[in-house]
Design a protein around this motif. Structure first.
Motif, PDB file in Angstrom:
ATOM      1  N   VAL A  42     -71.515  62.543  29.251  1.00 15.22           N
ATOM      2  CA  VAL A  42     -70.204  63.315  30.379  1.00 15.22           C
ATOM      3  C   VAL A  42     -70.384  62.856  31.936  1.00 15.22           C
ATOM      4  CG1 VAL A  42     -70.295  65.277  28.173  1.00 15.22           C
ATOM      5  CG2 VAL A  42     -72.530  65.533  29.902  1.00 15.22           C
ATOM      6  N   PRO A  43     -69.561  63.613  32.612  1.00 14.47           N
ATOM      7  CA  PRO A  43     -69.997  63.696  33.662  1.00 14.47           C
ATOM      8  C   PRO A  43     -71.003  64.370  34.749  1.00 14.47           C
ATOM      9  CG  PRO A  43     -67.905  63.560  34.028  1.00 14.47           C
ATOM     10  CD  PRO A  43     -68.435  63.690  32.561  1.00 14.47           C
ATOM     11  N   GLY A  44     -72.775  63.997  35.483  1.00 14.94           N
ATOM     12  CA  GLY A  44     -73.303  64.341  36.087  1.00 14.94           C
ATOM     13  C   GLY A  44     -74.028  64.758  34.689  1.00 14.94           C
ATOM     14  N   SER A  47     -78.212  59.510  34.598  1.00 19.53           N
ATOM     15  CA  SER A  47     -78.124  57.918  34.214  1.00 19.53           C
ATOM     16  C   SER A  47     -78.595  57.102  33.175  1.00 19.53           C
ATOM     17  CB  SER A  47     -77.899  57.160  35.825  1.00 19.53           C
ATOM     18  OG  SER A  47     -80.415  56.748  35.523  1.00 19.53           O
ATOM     19  N   GLU A  48     -79.883  57.293  32.594  1.00 17.16           N
ATOM     20  CA  GLU A  48     -80.639  56.889  31.669  1.00 17.16           C
ATOM     21  C   GLU A  48     -80.337  57.786  30.078  1.00 17.16           C
ATOM     22  OE1 GLU A  48     -82.786  56.308  35.210  1.00 17.16           O
ATOM     23  OE2 GLU A  48     -82.141  58.008  34.562  1.00 17.16           O
ATOM     24  N   HIS A  49     -79.598  58.886  30.260  1.00 19.23           N
ATOM     25  CA  HIS A  49     -79.415  59.529  29.636  1.00 19.23           C
ATOM     26  C   HIS A  49     -77.557  58.510  28.879  1.00 19.23           C
ATOM     27  CE1 HIS A  49     -82.043  63.334  29.624  1.00 19.23           C
ATOM     28  NE2 HIS A  49     -82.797  62.297  29.026  1.00 19.23           N
ATOM     29  N   ALA A  50     -77.044  58.303  29.659  1.00 25.21           N
ATOM     30  CA  ALA A  50     -75.700  58.169  29.412  1.00 25.21           C
ATOM     31  C   ALA A  50     -75.923  56.724  28.736  1.00 25.21           C
ATOM     32  CB  ALA A  50     -75.150  58.519  30.822  1.00 25.21           C
ATOM     33  N   ARG A  88     -77.167  65.487  21.290  1.00 24.80           N
ATOM     34  CA  ARG A  88     -76.253  64.535  21.373  1.00 24.80           C
ATOM     35  C   ARG A  88     -76.976  63.111  20.934  1.00 24.80           C
ATOM     36  NH1 ARG A  88     -74.217  66.090  26.195  1.00 24.80           N
ATOM     37  NH2 ARG A  88     -74.109  67.186  27.424  1.00 24.80           N
ATOM     38  N   VAL A  89     -77.317  63.101  20.146  1.00 26.22           N
ATOM     39  CA  VAL A  89     -78.092  62.222  19.575  1.00 26.22           C
ATOM     40  C   VAL A  89     -78.725  62.062  18.154  1.00 26.22           C
ATOM     41  CG1 VAL A  89     -78.546  60.605  21.310  1.00 26.22           C
ATOM     42  CG2 VAL A  89     -80.504  61.716  20.282  1.00 26.22           C
ATOM     43  N   SER A  90     -78.538  61.120  17.057  1.00 26.12           N
ATOM     44  CA  SER A  90     -79.624  61.889  15.941  1.00 26.12           C
ATOM     45  C   SER A  90     -80.343  60.345  15.512  1.00 26.12           C
ATOM     46  CB  SER A  90     -78.269  61.975  15.119  1.00 26.12           C
ATOM     47  OG  SER A  90     -77.488  61.571  14.450  1.00 26.12           O
ATOM     48  N   ALA A  91     -81.236  61.511  14.491  1.00 28.39           N
ATOM     49  CA  ALA A  91     -82.432  60.124  14.242  1.00 28.39           C
ATOM     50  C   ALA A  91     -82.250  59.933  12.876  1.00 28.39           C
ATOM     51  CB  ALA A  91     -84.478  60.300  14.506  1.00 28.39           C
ATOM     52  N   ARG A  92     -82.186  57.955  12.583  1.00 34.44           N
ATOM     53  CA  ARG A  92     -82.311  57.773  11.408  1.00 34.44           C
ATOM     54  C   ARG A  92     -83.365  57.305  10.986  1.00 34.44           C
ATOM     55  NH1 ARG A  92     -76.089  56.082  10.326  1.00 34.44           N
ATOM     56  NH2 ARG A  92     -74.855  58.435  11.037  1.00 34.44           N
ATOM     57  N   HIS A  93     -84.046  57.203  10.371  1.00 33.64           N
ATOM     58  CA  HIS A  93     -85.402  56.620  10.094  1.00 33.64           C
ATOM     59  C   HIS A  93     -85.329  55.230   8.390  1.00 33.64           C
ATOM     60  CE1 HIS A  93     -87.854  59.386  12.140  1.00 33.64           C
ATOM     61  NE2 HIS A  93     -87.035  60.494  11.672  1.00 33.64           N
ATOM     62  N   PRO A  94     -85.834  53.870   8.598  1.00 33.86           N
ATOM     63  CA  PRO A  94     -85.893  53.204   7.597  1.00 33.86           C
ATOM     64  C   PRO A  94     -86.117  53.668   6.548  1.00 33.86           C
ATOM     65  CG  PRO A  94     -86.564  52.577   9.400  1.00 33.86           C
ATOM     66  CD  PRO A  94     -86.161  53.669  10.444  1.00 33.86           C
TER      67      PRO A  94
END
Length: 115
Positions: A42-44, A47-50, A88-94
């Motif tokens: 999203v705007p604002g 930058s690393e998150h985007a 904003r993210v999800s984690a999937r463990h192998p």
């Protein structure tokens, strides 16, 4: 002589993480954890998150994200924890590979020797 990724702009890394140097003991992200974006940047947004959200449109390992961003894994884990806390993210463990029964392995070895 400067070592890339080690001594380059420590003040930048301090700024990127908001001064945090550890992601916490409950951080679920290890090197091979697959990360998937749950939304678009999203705007604002930082930058690393985007960049992470763009990289993780498909499942991507933490170590790959760190390499693409040219950031230490520890810093990347902090950023990922921020994104996960925001949903904003999800984690999937192998999945861990099932360890075969030693007796079966012994039978296979005997069978191979008999060939």
């Amino acid at each position: 002589m400067s070592r890339p990724g080690r001594d380059d702009a420590p003040d930048r890394l301090y700024t990127v993480t908001g001064g945090r140097s550890r992601s916490g003991s409950d951080n679920p992200f290890d090197l091979v954890t697959l990360v998937v974006a749950e939304c678009d940047p999203v705007p604002g947004m930082q930058s690393e998150h985007a960049a992470i959200l763009r990289l993780t449109e498909r499942p991507t390992a933490v170590v790959e994200i760190a390499a693409e961003l040219k950031l230490p894994v520890s810093i990347t884990r902090i950023l990922l924890a921020d994104l996960q806390a925001a949903g904003r993210v999800s984690a999937r463990h192998p999945r861990k590979a099932a360890v075969p029964d030693p007796d079966i392995l012994e039978q296979v070895l005997v069978g191979l020797r008999n060939l």
